[in-house]
Write an enzyme that holds these catalytic residues in place. Structure first.
Site, mmCIF file in Angstrom:
data_model
loop_
_atom_site.group_PDB
_atom_site.id
_atom_site.type_symbol
_atom_site.label_atom_id
_atom_site.label_comp_id
_atom_site.label_asym_id
_atom_site.label_seq_id
_atom_site.Cartn_x
_atom_site.Cartn_y
_atom_site.Cartn_z
ATOM 1 N NE ARG A 284 -17.242 62.443 -10.959
ATOM 2 C CZ ARG A 284 -16.792 61.402 -10.265
ATOM 3 N NH1 ARG A 284 -17.593 60.750 -9.459
ATOM 4 N NH2 ARG A 284 -15.542 61.025 -10.375
ATOM 5 C CG ASP B 183 -16.690 59.776 -19.580
ATOM 6 O OD1 ASP B 183 -17.192 59.595 -18.453
ATOM 7 O OD2 ASP B 183 -15.684 59.151 -19.986
#
Lengths: 359, 359
Positions: free
Chosen positions: A28, A78
């Site tokens: 991330r 995602d």
């Protein structure tokens, strides 16, 4: 024409080849802790639009590389793109996380599912990979990724995030065959999706098994590990005359590293609850290891960050086969300046552990 | 005069002595899944009043025993009674969990703390133990408990529940000495509290280390395990001419069972992510094991519950030193009729694994 790769430390380390220092990237690394990410996210209007617009996905993928000397980019996307493309109707509400309008609850729901064609229903992801490869221009490799079938199934059955996973575990304990049917089609979808990312230009692949660690050992092997092994077996492992390394990461899966290493993958992600030296002894020469600093260390000051980062390299010890990373994604509260301290500390601290002279 | 204990299976199993069948109790067996608990809770007005009123705490402690043939009672209370007695100002808001009005943030906050006198500031707990022992009248033993110093410290520093534990981990990585000071006084408080429960009539003790599993291995040993070992060393281990068995339970601590077993405790709680047979091989003859069914199994139907319960006994294998339990507390969504199926299945399924004839 693709430009030659100028920094191949990540790919070499994942294949346990010699490097001058341990490559570093951060799960991330493109995300909410960066003000420039939040600006692009606002411009996009919604998280889903950000994922579905190749130009914007490419832009946020590159943002952390502009700030920090990282050794890899990871596609901004995602894991729920696949179930969305399967027709479940994905949306994200602020603060509440993902929601599916049509969760999978019955055998009819499951029978209706089919693996999407990545170049059709998920074309926006492949376009983002192609664009990002072009924009990276060979600076660092691009990592593609997907969620594990079990992890995707938890969202598909629960209809979103969950605390207790009652619905999907109820299915597991009551109707295991039905769950297998769901996992089978999802595994096919993930395999096709990852292969399409490779064809579009991804240079390494990672499978995120975020929720494998909530399972009992027997259930983990049957409902999560097995399907990741099938995916590994179904992946094209070479592109552009290079091997495509595959990383498997079960968060909370420290007890099962040997099983994960036996799937045929190249590397394992390891969270911070495992000692990296012990993990290395356990998996031996079979796989490289990626990890494993506690992301909460980024809440500490520079001295704490430096000493804890140095610990990770000391734990792993001398030699190759290590990619530095956190044990889980960067949290939104993280100060980007702390990330800078971390990335710089990781670059410096790892050099003494490698015998190869700096290039 | 205390009445003689009619069912001592739990105490015998925790000390690895022969039993005719494996004793069973369930973490959070008194709780929100029971309508009679919810009725008493409503009558009390608040969760805290329920904990602080010995008659009501005793009443809910006994409720699951009226319904199910369990082999132990566990004091109804909360692990946060100690920090509350230390002056942090505990409250519970519906759906939001515990809150401290005065969380511990600075060295001055920590310097101000002192271990409370259990028979003064925590007298309501000791009164609940005494009353419950009287009401149990020797039917089954009563388990007393406390939170581990690390687990209590997470709430004391964060000011309540947490997702990322940023504050307490920031303290851990930045000011470890200060955290040690907090853990030291908390460990003294827990030791005195558990000894007072024994003096009041508790017949076995359990330490809940709910949040030890979020730590890296080195941090776990230094900041959680070490303080549990100190507590074990400080406990009076005999009362009423019987040994008082001590159970340690680190949720998510499957990697550290050997370390936990070396503390001198009698038994380890084990969550469902560990195979009980493997856990038994690892700890050998040093400790008994308590666990470890996934509480989500209670979402399945009777057949699923029965087969998964049988698995737990098969995993542990023949012989003594096992207490049947869940791997974590019963969740509020649980159907009490499923708990009945579970308790009955556990009674039946364990008999073949014991050589001692039924009494």
């Amino acid at each position: 024409m693709k430009e030659p790769l100028q920094n191949d430390r990540l790919l070499r380390a994942l294949l346990r080849q010699p490097v001058d220092r341990t490559p570093a990237w951060l799960m991330r690394q493109a995300g909410r802790y960066l003000p420039e990410y939040r600006a692009t996210r606002t411009r996009a209007g919604s998280f889903l639009t950000l994922c579905q617009t190749p130009e914007l996905a490419c832009e946020v993928t590159l943002q952390p590389l502009e700030r920090f000397p990282l050794d890899a980019a990871i596609l901004f996307s995602d894991i729920l793109t696949i179930p969305d493309a399967m027709g479940l109707g994905l949306s994200f509400s602020e603060g509440e996380g993902p929601r599916f309008a049509r969760p999978v609850r019955s055998s009819a729901d499951i029978a209706r599912l089919d693996a999407p064609d990545p170049e059709k229903e998920l074309r926006y992801v492949m376009d983002a990979v192609r664009l990002t490869r072009r924009e990276l221009a060979g600076r660092v490799p691009l990592i593609g990724f997907a969620g594990s079938p079990w992890t995707l199934a938890t969202y598909m059955v629960e209809g979103g995030s969950s605390k207790d996973f009652i619905r999907v575990k109820g299915l597991l304990y009551d109707q295991p065959k039905l769950l297998h049917q769901l996992l089978e089609v999802t595994a096919r979808a993930v395999t096709a999706y990852l292969n399409a990312q490779t064809a579009a230009g991804a240079q390494a692949l990672m499978v995120f098994d975020t929720w494998g660690g909530i399972l009992a050992p027997r259930a983990y092997r049957e409902f999560s590990l097995d399907y990741m092994a099938r995916i590994v077996a179904g992946l094209k492992r070479e592109a552009e005359q290079r091997r495509i390394p595959v990383i498997l990461f079960t968060k909370g899966g420290g007890a099962w590293l040997e099983d994960l290493a036996a799937t045929g993958c190249d590397a394992l992600g390891v969270d911070w609850t495992v000692d990296l030296g012990e993990a290395r002894r356990r998996v031996g020469a079979r796989v490289a290891l990626q990890g494993n600093l506690d992301p909460a260390v980024l809440a500490a000051g520079p001295d704490g960050i430096r000493s804890q980062t140095a610990r990770v390299f000391a734990d792993f010890g001398p030699g190759d086969g290590h990619v530095f990373n956190l044990g889980h994604g960067i949290q939104p509260w993280t100060d980007p300046e702390h990330v800078r301290v971390l990335v710089e500390a990781a670059r410096e601290a790892s050099v003494p552990y490698h015998s190869l002279a700096a290039v």
